[in-house]
Design an enzyme around this catalytic site. Structure first.
Site, short mmCIF file in Angstrom:
data_model
loop_
_atom_site.label_atom_id
_atom_site.label_comp_id
_atom_site.label_asym_id
_atom_site.label_seq_id
_atom_site.Cartn_x
_atom_site.Cartn_y
_atom_site.Cartn_z
N PHE A 117 1.02 45.59 7.68
CA PHE A 117 1.51 46.64 6.79
C PHE A 117 2.80 46.15 6.16
CE2 PHE A 117 0.87 51.17 5.84
CZ PHE A 117 -0.49 51.27 6.10
N GLN A 237 11.20 58.19 -1.46
CA GLN A 237 10.34 57.01 -1.57
C GLN A 237 9.16 57.23 -2.51
OE1 GLN A 237 7.41 55.50 1.64
NE2 GLN A 237 9.20 54.18 1.88
N HIS A 239 5.61 55.58 -3.39
CA HIS A 239 4.60 54.67 -2.86
C HIS A 239 3.97 53.92 -4.03
CE1 HIS A 239 1.15 53.10 -0.69
NE2 HIS A 239 1.62 53.59 0.44
N LEU A 249 -3.06 59.12 -2.91
CA LEU A 249 -2.61 57.88 -2.27
C LEU A 249 -3.76 56.96 -1.88
CD1 LEU A 249 0.09 56.65 -1.32
CD2 LEU A 249 -0.46 57.50 0.95
N GLU A 252 -1.48 51.68 2.07
CA GLU A 252 -0.97 50.33 2.12
C GLU A 252 -1.90 49.42 2.92
OE1 GLU A 252 3.31 48.93 3.65
OE2 GLU A 252 3.27 50.51 2.14
N ARG A 283 8.09 49.33 0.31
CA ARG A 283 7.55 50.15 -0.78
C ARG A 283 8.50 50.30 -1.96
NH1 ARG A 283 4.94 54.73 3.22
NH2 ARG A 283 3.12 53.49 3.85
N HIS A 350 6.24 60.04 -2.73
CA HIS A 350 5.51 60.00 -1.46
C HIS A 350 6.26 60.59 -0.27
CE1 HIS A 350 2.66 58.65 1.50
NE2 HIS A 350 3.49 57.77 2.03
N ARG A 392 11.78 54.36 3.88
CA ARG A 392 10.97 54.34 5.10
C ARG A 392 10.00 53.17 5.11
NH1 ARG A 392 6.04 55.75 6.27
NH2 ARG A 392 5.63 57.10 4.48
#
Length: 578
Positions: A117, A237, A239, A249, A252, A283, A350, A392
């Site tokens: 990730f 954040q 994404h 979404l 990831e 991100r 996100h 994050r």
């Protein structure tokens, strides 16, 4: 009608953080969960890719490496004592869920499988590592189902489709909440020795978002109006892989399995921005890279306004078995087959790094100096502990809700068992009755839906991936004007049963509060860090800005900012190279 209930512990919100808190509290005292939704419809169910923990089932790993990635990914704004707690407890948290029955994907020898990730590395940034534990691309959904079953087993009581409208505070002590029953229009007073907010984020202030329609900042909004501070609101954040035009979404995990981001020329452009880990960079970096590719004319499509997620070189069996929802979304919403062509994507709002400030037990801070609100706790996206810092790290959200949901549940149960039920005013819901009555009186000229649409457009255009003093000043002016328009709104639907116009109007008020707090905090922070990127202040300035912002609304509606130093640890700020 006003009804009164009494509990030892009341949790507001039935997502992963709320259910994990309820599970611990429910084992120790009389516990209720008050939720705007039926629990298994909570937004945790939308979390796809995984929950990280240094199990080392597939590759060598350690919790210290995980902690380093979390601190570095958060651009060194995370409190390192809280990060250490989360990363140390990650392994046991995953194994606890496994014992509860969560159906993780497995390795051939039967262990919990793990995959790559963004931002997760071995040996302090040397190379990517497989750390994300997952259940296909439905990990959050499986966590919700598992925890809800366990809460029912422990006798936790649920009040579904109840909307929190206020927090009962008497002389700075929490005594319960006031909630609106959506099915009947009745008000309910929940008296309690301890209360925990786990109400989720507030991404619906933006036009393009992965957030559900219900993520409107209810918990932080209530706290803000009560004169308590919110922390780090400037950090939101985006994404990098939201479906073009929709924001839905794409996990990831698609890039973790080998997906590549390409521009209109077919170039793997992340090699220019993050030469070591490329498409698996954090991100905020990937979202900005996409923004600049589009801005500089290298976007794809007839309007050159999106990027392509290329899965055509990934094993089709992997795509169909490990990423089933992602392929379904692409085919259903954009009529694109990911096995044969690139999927159009754009950055999408996100996750809120900021929220209700807490310590590592979940106890809510009353101010930036560290005083606590007795009996009041928070966990999950609505809270700021702060383990995410300025940005994050992917898969840390599901870890956060489980680790700090558990800690919050334990702390509130301990508090409840050591104290008596606080006294509250004789008519604690009187002001809420008056507020609701005023909504139905007269015929104001404005419609909430029009105000909400404009708010989302303003925030997306002027306070999203890239910001400037000019754009934030314009956003603040418009948000304040939208508040004036909001005050002129009236509810046309006079019914009591499932009056969604009432709930959506109240939600809009919370969104305006969150938007104003974000813009004021962002305008004051004259640097770029993580999810907060100032095009007019592009450098990170650790000498001046290595601190958390606390924003408070005074009695006359003015917003005040204060700051608290970041809690440092083993890792000192360095240039953020990937």
């Amino acid at each position: 009608m006003i009804r009164t209930h009494e509990y030892d512990a009341v949790i507001v919100g039935a997502g992963g953080a709320g259910l994990r808190a309820a599970l611990e509290a429910g084992k120790r005292c009389k516990t209720a969960v008050v939720s705007k939704l039926y629990p298994t419809r909570s937004h945790t169910g939308a979390a796809q890719g995984g929950m990280c923990a240094a199990l080392a089932n597939v590759e060598e790993d350690s919790w210290e490496w995980h902690a380093f990635d979390t601190v570095k990914g958060g651009d060194f704004l995370a409190d390192q004592d809280a990060v250490d707690v989360m990363c140390k407890e990650a392994v046991d948290s995953v194994l606890e869920l496994e014992r509860m029955g969560l159906p993780f994907n497995r390795t051939p020898d039967g262990r919990i499988d793990q995959r790559r990730f963004g931002g997760h590395t071995r040996n302090h940034g040397e190379a990517p590592v497989k750390r994300a534990c997952y259940a296909a691309d439905r990990t959050g959904h499986m966590i919700l189902q598992t925890l809800y079953q366990q809460c029912n087993k422990e006798g936790v009581e649920f009040f579904s489709e109840f909307f929190v409208l206020d927090l009962i505070l008497v002389d700075g002590v929490c005594g319960g909440i006031i909630a609106y029953e959506i099915a009947t229009g009745d008000l309910h007073v929940f008296r309690s020795k301890s209360v925990l907010f786990a109400t989720g984020g507030y991404g619906k202030m933006f036009k393009i978002t992965s957030n559900a329609h219900t993520l409107t900042g209810d918990g932080p909004g209530v706290v803000f109006r009560r004169g308590l501070p919110l922390e780090d609101m400037e950090f939101f954040q985006f994404h990098p892989t939201g479906l073009y035009g929709l924001g839905i979404l794409l996990s990831e995990a698609a890039r973790g399995e080998g997906g590549i981001l390409r521009n209109a020329d077919g170039e793997r452009f992340m090699e220019r921005y993050a030469p070591t880990i490329k498409d698996l960079a954090p991100r905020d970096m990937v979202s900005r890279a996409e923004f600049f590719e589009i801005k500089e004319g290298r976007g794809a499509g007839p309007n050159r306004d999106y990027i392509l997620l290329d899965l055509t070189d990934v094993d089709p069996q992997v795509v169909e078995t490990k990423l089933p929802d992602i392929t379904e979304f692409a085919r259903t919403y954009l009529d694109v087959d990911p096995l044969k062509e690139g999927v159009p994507i754009v950055p999408t709002a996100h996750y809120a790094m900021g929220g209700i400030p807490t310590d590592i037990t979940g106890a809510v801070r009353a101010d930036h100096a560290g005083a606590l609100v007795p009996g009041f706790y928070a966990a999950g996206e609505c809270a700021c502990v702060s383990v995410h810092g300025a940005n994050r790290l992917g898969t840390n959200s599901l870890l956060d809700i489980v680790v700090f949901g558990r800690r919050g549940g334990l702390a509130m149960a301990e508090h409840a068992n050591a104290t008596k039920l606080p006294d509250i005013p004789e008519e604690p819901a009187k002001h809420i009755e008056t507020m609701l009555a005023n909504l139905f009186e007269g015929g104001g000229p404005e419609y909430s839906a029009d105000v909400r649409t404009r708010l989302q457009a303003v925030m997306m255009d002027k306070a999203s991936v890239v910001r400037t003093e000019e754009s934030l000043s314009e956003a603040l002016t418009e948000v304040q004007e939208l508040r004036r328009r909001y005050d002129q709104c009236r509810v046309r639907d006079r019914s009591k049963v499932y009056n969604t116009e009432v709930t959506e109007h109240i939600e809009l008020g919370y969104l305006i509060d969150m938007a104003e707090a974000l813009v004021v905090s962002a305008r004051a922070r004259t640097e770029s860090r993580g999810g907060h990127y100032r095009e007019d202040h592009q450098l990170r300035e650790d000498d001046h800005w290595l601190k958390h912002s606390f924003i408070t609304k005074t009695g006359d509606g003015e917003l005040q900012l204060a700051y608290r130093d970041v809690t440092m640890g083993r890792y000192i700020p360095v240039e953020r190279k990937y």
